[in-house]
Scaffold this motif. Structure first.
Motif: not given
Length: 140
Positions: A10-12, A15-17, A61-62, A80-82
């Motif tokens: 879930e970093d972006f 767009t999970p993949l 990271q997300g 959450v996107h950090e």
């Protein structure tokens, strides 16, 4: 070392993949290391000896969470996107004990709230902030 692949995360946003490519390099003495994994992280580290290292880095990271309120009978997703940049040092005192100190900042991070209703969502930019992290690690 060269690497590549797909990462499920879930970093972006939505767009999970995510495809990635990376490279790990070090100089002939083994003291200077470069680690680059596009689009997730970049790190440059210098090993003073076998027990001490200093580094600078940037990473993304997300994560995604689901919250439900029984009083409102409603659920919503929180994404959450950090993005962080920083520098740190680490010292190994033995094979089992190490300590580290890191200072850095979040940059361009945000939180998104999405209701189960498709038209209801809200994005909030997170204020950039500095952090200081101290670690004491034990490995058994």
């Amino acid at each position: 070392q060269v690497l590549g692949g797909l990462k499920y995360s879930e970093d972006f946003d939505d767009t999970p993949l995510v495809p990635f490519v990376g490279v790990r390099l070090h100089d002939t003495s083994g003291k200077l290391h470069i680690s680059l994994t596009v689009p997730f992280e970049a790190k440059l580290s210098y090993h003073f000896d076998s027990s001490s290292v200093a580094y600078v880095f940037g990473d993304v990271q997300g994560d995604k969470y689901f919250a439900h309120s029984s009083s409102f009978d409603e659920g919503f997703n929180i994404q959450v996107h950090e993005r962080k940049i920083g520098a740190g040092v680490r010292r190994w005192f033995s094979r089992h004990i190490s300590a580290g100190l890191e200072v850095g900042s979040t940059i361009d991070s945000h939180i998104e709230f999405k209701s189960e209703l498709p038209s209801e969502f809200r994005t909030k930019d997170v204020e950039d902030s500095f952090y200081l992290k101290a670690e004491l690690d034990f490995a058994f």
